[in-house]
Design an enzyme around this catalytic site. Structure first.
Site, PDB file in Angstrom:
ATOM      1  CD  GLN A  16       1.896 -19.757 -21.504  1.00  0.00           C
ATOM      2  OE1 GLN A  16       2.401 -18.990 -20.738  1.00  0.00           O
ATOM      3  NE2 GLN A  16       2.403 -20.961 -21.687  1.00  0.00           N
ATOM      4  CG  ASP A 167       3.839 -19.262 -24.990  1.00  0.00           C
ATOM      5  OD1 ASP A 167       4.004 -18.942 -26.169  1.00  0.00           O
ATOM      6  OD2 ASP A 167       3.819 -20.430 -24.598  1.00  0.00           O
ATOM      7  N   GLY A 246      22.006  -5.991 -12.630  1.00  0.00           N
ATOM      8  CA  GLY A 246      22.143  -4.539 -12.545  1.00  0.00           C
ATOM      9  C   GLY A 246      23.482  -4.121 -11.969  1.00  0.00           C
ATOM     10  N   GLY A 247      23.571  -2.884 -11.566  1.00  0.00           N
ATOM     11  CA  GLY A 247      24.823  -2.342 -11.055  1.00  0.00           C
ATOM     12  C   GLY A 247      25.078  -2.688  -9.590  1.00  0.00           C
TER      13      GLY A 247
HETATM   14  N1  CAO Z   1     -12.449 -23.858 -37.324  1.00  0.00           N
HETATM   15  C1  CAO Z   1     -11.791 -24.526 -38.295  1.00  0.00           C
HETATM   16  N2  CAO Z   1     -10.451 -24.586 -38.361  1.00  0.00           N
HETATM   17  C2  CAO Z   1      -9.760 -23.944 -37.412  1.00  0.00           C
HETATM   18  C3  CAO Z   1     -10.374 -23.236 -36.372  1.00  0.00           C
HETATM   19  C4  CAO Z   1     -11.793 -23.199 -36.357  1.00  0.00           C
HETATM   20  N3  CAO Z   1     -12.451 -22.545 -35.410  1.00  0.00           N
HETATM   21  N4  CAO Z   1      -9.419 -22.711 -35.586  1.00  0.00           N
HETATM   22  C5  CAO Z   1      -8.250 -23.081 -36.104  1.00  0.00           C
HETATM   23  N5  CAO Z   1      -8.433 -23.824 -37.208  1.00  0.00           N
HETATM   24  C6  CAO Z   1      -7.422 -24.393 -38.073  1.00  0.00           C
HETATM   25  C7  CAO Z   1      -6.572 -23.331 -38.707  1.00  0.00           C
HETATM   26  O1  CAO Z   1      -7.261 -22.768 -39.800  1.00  0.00           O
HETATM   27  C8  CAO Z   1      -5.337 -24.130 -39.102  1.00  0.00           C
HETATM   28  O2  CAO Z   1      -5.614 -24.838 -40.315  1.00  0.00           O
HETATM   29  P1  CAO Z   1      -4.675 -24.785 -41.622  1.00  0.00           P
HETATM   30  O3  CAO Z   1      -3.267 -24.891 -41.164  1.00  0.00           O
HETATM   31  O4  CAO Z   1      -5.143 -25.974 -42.405  1.00  0.00           O
HETATM   32  O5  CAO Z   1      -4.915 -23.515 -42.317  1.00  0.00           O
HETATM   33  C9  CAO Z   1      -5.274 -25.202 -38.008  1.00  0.00           C
HETATM   34  O6  CAO Z   1      -6.524 -25.152 -37.324  1.00  0.00           O
HETATM   35  C10 CAO Z   1      -4.243 -25.102 -36.921  1.00  0.00           C
HETATM   36  O7  CAO Z   1      -3.607 -23.918 -36.816  1.00  0.00           O
HETATM   37  P2  CAO Z   1      -2.100 -23.843 -36.289  1.00  0.00           P
HETATM   38  O8  CAO Z   1      -1.181 -24.251 -37.399  1.00  0.00           O
HETATM   39  O9  CAO Z   1      -1.940 -22.485 -35.739  1.00  0.00           O
HETATM   40  O10 CAO Z   1      -2.034 -24.915 -35.092  1.00  0.00           O
HETATM   41  P3  CAO Z   1      -0.841 -25.895 -34.674  1.00  0.00           P
HETATM   42  O11 CAO Z   1      -1.358 -26.633 -33.497  1.00  0.00           O
HETATM   43  O12 CAO Z   1      -0.329 -26.717 -35.789  1.00  0.00           O
HETATM   44  O13 CAO Z   1       0.352 -24.908 -34.230  1.00  0.00           O
HETATM   45  C11 CAO Z   1       1.356 -23.163 -32.905  1.00  0.00           C
HETATM   46  C12 CAO Z   1       0.352 -24.320 -32.968  1.00  0.00           C
HETATM   47  C13 CAO Z   1       1.224 -22.500 -31.558  1.00  0.00           C
HETATM   48  C14 CAO Z   1       2.791 -23.724 -33.082  1.00  0.00           C
HETATM   49  C15 CAO Z   1       1.058 -22.164 -34.050  1.00  0.00           C
HETATM   50  O14 CAO Z   1      -0.278 -21.760 -33.963  1.00  0.00           O
HETATM   51  C16 CAO Z   1       1.940 -20.923 -34.018  1.00  0.00           C
HETATM   52  O15 CAO Z   1       3.111 -20.974 -34.394  1.00  0.00           O
HETATM   53  N6  CAO Z   1       1.382 -19.780 -33.588  1.00  0.00           N
HETATM   54  C17 CAO Z   1       2.048 -18.504 -33.592  1.00  0.00           C
HETATM   55  C18 CAO Z   1       3.059 -18.419 -32.486  1.00  0.00           C
HETATM   56  C19 CAO Z   1       2.447 -18.664 -31.140  1.00  0.00           C
HETATM   57  O16 CAO Z   1       1.517 -18.046 -30.726  1.00  0.00           O
HETATM   58  N7  CAO Z   1       3.097 -19.569 -30.415  1.00  0.00           N
HETATM   59  C20 CAO Z   1       2.813 -19.742 -29.012  1.00  0.00           C
HETATM   60  C21 CAO Z   1       1.793 -20.703 -28.753  1.00  0.00           C
HETATM   61  S1  CAO Z   1       1.702 -20.935 -27.029  1.00  0.00           S
HETATM   62  O17 CAO Z   1       2.947 -21.909 -26.658  1.00  0.00           O
END
Ligand code: CAO
Length: 415
Positions: A16, A167, A246-247
């Site tokens: 998001q 988000d 607020g106030g």
């Molecule tokens: N091709 C190949 N690999 C890809 C890719 C693509 N096009 N796009 C993503 N990936 C891979 C990434 O390289 C990553 O791999 P590694 O960890 O092995 O290096 C993996 O997909 C997933 O990435 P992620 O760790 O970001 O995904 P997740 O689902 O585990 O976590 C989230 C999701 C949101 C918790 C994390 O991305 C995060 O903390 N983001 C920053 C904060 C944020 O934006 N949070 C709000 C999200 S909205 O609620």
């Protein structure tokens, strides 16, 4: 003309926070190329599905006006294409977990080397420090940014809010950082790194609560209900229920029908400038001259009694009648509108704040349009792309690849 026409965005966002940012930029006319993992795509495509096999509303409502390319930069062929996209684009946006882009082989240093004009924008859960490596979702940010500790009723559990301030709020902050960096690049000729941490974004939106934290050291917060109830303050900003931040004191009050309708309520603000009109409307003209009520300071310890009296008046009216009576008198009130009421609101449709879009897999759906209106650059909301819908077209346009070359990278699993 679209304000950001010609600006090319390499969109590596998912879920998001990042997608809200790039959707805003797309509405302003930027060419947003969303990069998704081949065969998988943004995880939200499949989350909370309401129509079998169709992209979810979670995805479709956050990815309007974008093009989608599938690409795996971890494959050698994918890495070459990704490098070319970095050369061609103005802005790269990502919100992966910390370090994910580096692990793909594209650190900020590398990106600058490829394209010194690139603006590289990231959302992370926390800024540099103890928690910088944490994965973070919306409610974690609301809790870590000060919102949850100040939301809810006094003496009850902390609450998260329905507004996605962690988000979508951080996505908004990031979008402002990106256009600021684009403006700066006009003069400097150089790109720069833009970072927005969700904790920081939530805290920014909670700044009035940090204001109150500092006021606490100088005495009780007199506009909080607990002051009138003689409940002592602790050492941090308390949860304030529906008290106004607020106030000008305000509360949520019952309206006619509240027994059956969970949204038959109004917000009512006793703004000092219209106090006399409030007294007349609620049938308490004697309060105008009464020295116990005549000034805001005198009213503060009596707010509970005052709002109870106002509520016995609002309970005789619907929330819309309260609005119709108070508005012409400049008394600030607001009905509690349900999402059903908002979805059906013709005024919001007329201003394109709520828009109906047609989608090839799911048919018609409602989405929220651009809440920021530019007089010369109106935003037209278009449906979200299917996974990889524009892969070939983007490879041809940005990388000048032939059909045979595209076939080869597809067979290699890079797109
Ligand atoms: N091709 C190949 N690999 C890809 C890719 C693509 N096009 N796009 C993503 N990936 C891979 C990434 O390289 C990553 O791999 P590694 O960890 O092995 O290096 C993996 O997909 C997933 O990435 P992620 O760790 O970001 O995904 P997740 O689902 O585990 O976590 C989230 C999701 C949101 C918790 C994390 O991305 C995060 O903390 N983001 C920053 C904060 C944020 O934006 N949070 C709000 C999200 S909205 O609620």
């Amino acid at each position: 003309m679209e304000a950001l026409k010609g600006v090319k965005i390499l969109d590596m966002t998912h879920v998001q926070s990042g997608p809200t940012c790039t959707q805003l930029l797309a509405w302003f006319g930027a060419d947003v190329v969303k990069v998704e993992r081949p065969g998988v795509g943004d995880a939200t495509r499949g989350q909370l599905r309401d129509v079998p096999d169709a992209d979810s509303l979670y995805f479709t409502m956050l990815n309007s006006n974008k093009r989608s390319i599938t690409l795996n930069p971890k494959k050698p062929e994918g890495s070459k294409i990704f490098t070319k996209l970095i050369q061609e684009c103005d802005v790269m946006v990502e919100n992966f977990a910390p370090g994910a882009l580096d692990r793909m082989g594209f650190s900020w240093e590398k990106i600058q080397e490829i394209n010194p004009r690139m603006i590289y924008a990231s959302v992370k859960g926390f800024g540099p420090g103890k928690y910088e490596d944490c994965k973070v979702y919306e409610n974690v940010a609301q809790c870590a940014g000060g919102s949850a500790s100040t939301t809810g009723m006094l003496g009850e559990v902390p609450l998260v809010t329905g507004a996605q301030i962690g988000d979508s709020g951080t996505g908004l902050h990031l979008a402002l950082g990106i256009v600021t960096a684009l403006f700066h690049r006009e003069k400097s000729g150089k790109g720069q790194r833009v970072s927005a941490a969700m904790q920081d974004g939530v805290l920014n939106l909670c700044r009035v609560k940090l204001r109150d934290q500092q006021r606490l050291s100088r005495g009780p917060l007199k506009e909080y209900s607990q002051f009138g109830e003689d409940i002592p303050f602790g050492d941090s900003t308390p949860r304030a229920g529906n008290d106004s931040g607020g106030g000008q004191p305000g509360r949520i009050l019952k309206c006619k029908g509240w027994e059956k309708d969970p949204n038959a309520y109004t917000y009512f603000i006793t703004q000092a400038a219209v106090w006399e009109k409030v007294c007349d409307v609620i049938g308490k003209p004697e309060w105008k001259e009464d020295e116990n009520y005549s000034t805001p300071a005198k009213r503060l310890p009596r707010l509970n009694e005052i709002f109870d009296t106002i509520e016995s008046w609002t309970m005789t009216k619907t929330k819309f009648e309260v609005m119709d009576i108070c508005n012409p008198l400049d008394i600030p009130v607001g009905p509690i509108l349900s999402l059903k009421e908002l979805a059906e609101d013709q005024g919001l449709r007329d201003t394109n704040t709520i828009v109906e879009v047609d989608h090839p897999e799911r048919g018609k759906y409602l989405t929220v349009g651009n809440p920021i209106k530019l007089s010369d650059s109106p935003a037209k909301v278009e449906r979200s792309p299917l996974l990889g819908e524009h892969t070939d077209e983007i490879l041809k346009e940005f990388c000048q690849m032939s059909d045979d070359e595209i076939k080869a990278v597809r067979e290699a699993g890079a797109v």
